[in-house]
Design a protein around this motif. Sequence first.
Motif, PDB file in Angstrom:
ATOM      1  N   THR A  87       0.583  -1.389  -0.163  1.00  0.00           N
ATOM      2  CA  THR A  87       0.200   0.103   0.188  1.00  0.00           C
ATOM      3  C   THR A  87       0.960   1.296   0.159  1.00  0.00           C
ATOM      4  O   THR A  87       2.048   1.392   0.389  1.00  0.00           O
ATOM      5  CB  THR A  87      -1.047  -0.269   1.192  1.00  0.00           C
ATOM      6  OG1 THR A  87      -1.660  -0.711   0.877  1.00  0.00           O
ATOM      7  CG2 THR A  87      -1.771   1.247   1.396  1.00  0.00           C
ATOM      8  N   VAL A 103       6.835   0.322   6.238  1.00  0.00           N
ATOM      9  CA  VAL A 103       6.831  -1.085   6.646  1.00  0.00           C
ATOM     10  C   VAL A 103       7.592  -1.879   5.612  1.00  0.00           C
ATOM     11  O   VAL A 103       7.566  -2.143   4.705  1.00  0.00           O
ATOM     12  CB  VAL A 103       6.229  -1.297   6.827  1.00  0.00           C
ATOM     13  CG1 VAL A 103       6.307  -3.270   7.402  1.00  0.00           C
ATOM     14  CG2 VAL A 103       5.163  -0.433   8.556  1.00  0.00           C
ATOM     15  N   VAL A 123       5.761  -3.237   2.149  1.00  0.00           N
ATOM     16  CA  VAL A 123       4.605  -3.213   1.822  1.00  0.00           C
ATOM     17  C   VAL A 123       3.648  -1.628   2.342  1.00  0.00           C
ATOM     18  O   VAL A 123       2.365  -2.306   1.978  1.00  0.00           O
ATOM     19  CB  VAL A 123       3.985  -4.771   3.009  1.00  0.00           C
ATOM     20  CG1 VAL A 123       5.386  -6.145   2.463  1.00  0.00           C
ATOM     21  CG2 VAL A 123       5.286  -4.200   4.835  1.00  0.00           C
ATOM     22  N   VAL A 124       4.600  -0.949   3.031  1.00  0.00           N
ATOM     23  CA  VAL A 124       3.447   0.066   3.563  1.00  0.00           C
ATOM     24  C   VAL A 124       4.141   0.709   3.808  1.00  0.00           C
ATOM     25  O   VAL A 124       5.179   1.635   4.221  1.00  0.00           O
ATOM     26  CB  VAL A 124       3.423  -0.330   5.092  1.00  0.00           C
ATOM     27  CG1 VAL A 124       2.251   1.140   5.068  1.00  0.00           C
ATOM     28  CG2 VAL A 124       1.753  -1.108   5.348  1.00  0.00           C
ATOM     29  N   ILE A 126      -3.226   1.125   8.535  1.00  0.00           N
ATOM     30  CA  ILE A 126      -2.641   1.067   6.762  1.00  0.00           C
ATOM     31  C   ILE A 126      -2.298  -0.094   6.508  1.00  0.00           C
ATOM     32  O   ILE A 126      -1.123  -0.986   6.758  1.00  0.00           O
ATOM     33  CB  ILE A 126      -1.990   2.281   6.163  1.00  0.00           C
ATOM     34  CG1 ILE A 126      -2.317   3.443   6.828  1.00  0.00           C
ATOM     35  CG2 ILE A 126      -1.423   1.936   5.329  1.00  0.00           C
ATOM     36  CD1 ILE A 126      -0.515   4.480   7.018  1.00  0.00           C
ATOM     37  N   GLU A 127      -2.615  -1.122   6.177  1.00  0.00           N
ATOM     38  CA  GLU A 127      -2.520  -2.469   5.770  1.00  0.00           C
ATOM     39  C   GLU A 127      -1.825  -2.763   4.150  1.00  0.00           C
ATOM     40  O   GLU A 127      -2.507  -2.227   3.187  1.00  0.00           O
ATOM     41  CB  GLU A 127      -3.773  -3.152   5.303  1.00  0.00           C
ATOM     42  CG  GLU A 127      -4.049  -4.339   6.882  1.00  0.00           C
ATOM     43  CD  GLU A 127      -5.146  -5.000   6.809  1.00  0.00           C
ATOM     44  OE1 GLU A 127      -6.862  -5.073   7.382  1.00  0.00           O
ATOM     45  OE2 GLU A 127      -5.374  -6.352   5.966  1.00  0.00           O
ATOM     46  N   GLY A 128      -1.052  -3.525   3.954  1.00  0.00           N
ATOM     47  CA  GLY A 128      -0.537  -4.049   2.950  1.00  0.00           C
ATOM     48  C   GLY A 128       0.347  -5.677   2.863  1.00  0.00           C
ATOM     49  O   GLY A 128       1.080  -5.356   4.101  1.00  0.00           O
ATOM     50  N   SER A 129      -0.001  -5.907   2.815  1.00  0.00           N
ATOM     51  CA  SER A 129       0.745  -7.519   2.901  1.00  0.00           C
ATOM     52  C   SER A 129       0.584  -8.598   3.110  1.00  0.00           C
ATOM     53  O   SER A 129       2.222  -8.577   4.040  1.00  0.00           O
ATOM     54  CB  SER A 129       1.614  -7.370   2.033  1.00  0.00           C
ATOM     55  OG  SER A 129       2.137  -6.948   0.598  1.00  0.00           O
ATOM     56  N   THR A 169       0.608  -7.391   6.950  1.00  0.00           N
ATOM     57  CA  THR A 169       1.221  -6.524   7.157  1.00  0.00           C
ATOM     58  C   THR A 169       0.319  -5.628   7.545  1.00  0.00           C
ATOM     59  O   THR A 169      -0.397  -4.874   6.678  1.00  0.00           O
ATOM     60  CB  THR A 169       2.011  -6.144   7.192  1.00  0.00           C
ATOM     61  OG1 THR A 169       2.816  -7.251   6.477  1.00  0.00           O
ATOM     62  CG2 THR A 169       3.845  -5.585   8.116  1.00  0.00           C
ATOM     63  N   LEU A 179       0.412  -0.742   9.219  1.00  0.00           N
ATOM     64  CA  LEU A 179       1.220  -0.003   9.620  1.00  0.00           C
ATOM     65  C   LEU A 179       0.103   0.619  10.728  1.00  0.00           C
ATOM     66  O   LEU A 179      -1.168   1.260  10.228  1.00  0.00           O
ATOM     67  CB  LEU A 179       1.331   1.103   9.088  1.00  0.00           C
ATOM     68  CG  LEU A 179       2.278   2.330   9.989  1.00  0.00           C
ATOM     69  CD1 LEU A 179       3.370   2.102  10.668  1.00  0.00           C
ATOM     70  CD2 LEU A 179       2.806   3.128   8.356  1.00  0.00           C
ATOM     71  N   VAL A 229       3.369  -1.881  14.168  1.00  0.00           N
ATOM     72  CA  VAL A 229       3.108  -2.309  13.109  1.00  0.00           C
ATOM     73  C   VAL A 229       3.387  -3.879  13.505  1.00  0.00           C
ATOM     74  O   VAL A 229       3.428  -4.138  14.053  1.00  0.00           O
ATOM     75  CB  VAL A 229       4.602  -2.834  12.421  1.00  0.00           C
ATOM     76  CG1 VAL A 229       4.816  -3.614  11.301  1.00  0.00           C
ATOM     77  CG2 VAL A 229       5.748  -1.439  11.867  1.00  0.00           C
TER      78      VAL A 229
END
Lengths: 130, 130
Positions: free
Chosen positions: A34, A107, A119-120, B74-77, B79, B81, B107
């Motif tokens: 993201t 991140v 990933v972020v 804030i999400e991604g993969s 994971t 933040l 995280v």
Amino acid sequence: MEKHELESLLEQADAAWNEEDINSILDTYDEDATLVVQPGMNVRGKQQIRKAVEAIFNHFNHTLCVKQRDITVIEGSETALVLARATISANQMGEAPFVQERKSTYVYRKKPDGRWLCVVDNSYGVDLLS
Amino acid sequence: MEKHELESLLEQADAAWNEEDINSILDTYDEDATLVVQPGMNVRGKQQIRKAVEAIFNHFNHTLCVKQRDITVIEGSETALVLARATISANQMGEAPFVQERKSTYVYRKKPDGRWLCVVDNSYGVDLLS
């Protein structure tokens, strides 16, 4: 103190942004990453990130310059929180130069093959709370 | 907007800290997580985190009160933040009450069983860059 490999990665990422090398920029992200484009506007996944990066280049009339320093890495469980001071500048045609200082938060995940991928990407850091 | 499950988890974590329920606190961390105890002092792994949490309780004379709000995820993969405004207060014997406002950064990783666990706990946020 030895330089963390993520410091070198962020420096390489700065160079890729400043050269508008979009493939190298995308290589720094995980597939489902993201990117916070601006407060309240996130994009997710490499395809959307590619579009957003192209829009950012256009927005800044292809004069964007990104420089990060004081890179701080906190690792835990194959994951890292990375903090950095970022200076974002651009010369927009017919307007005063744009310069912004940010305290950024990223991140990264360490993949099974040892590569670190973002990933972020939240260059706005805790300013999103404002 | 629907409440993110990490918001509920952070509220539960606040309650565990305020009740000095150390086992519930440790349940929120991944095995190899890192806790920033204070700027320049990180501990890694559940055993070290347990010792640090006990030291924090003692430092604040068992009057620590943690309250988080404006939780932003804030999400991604797999994971996330997580950003939050945190108020840390305590009544230390014979001294003026301690009150600190922080803009915190955490995280979390989503484990294969669907549970979210904290992998980096940095309540100081980008103040580590100062």
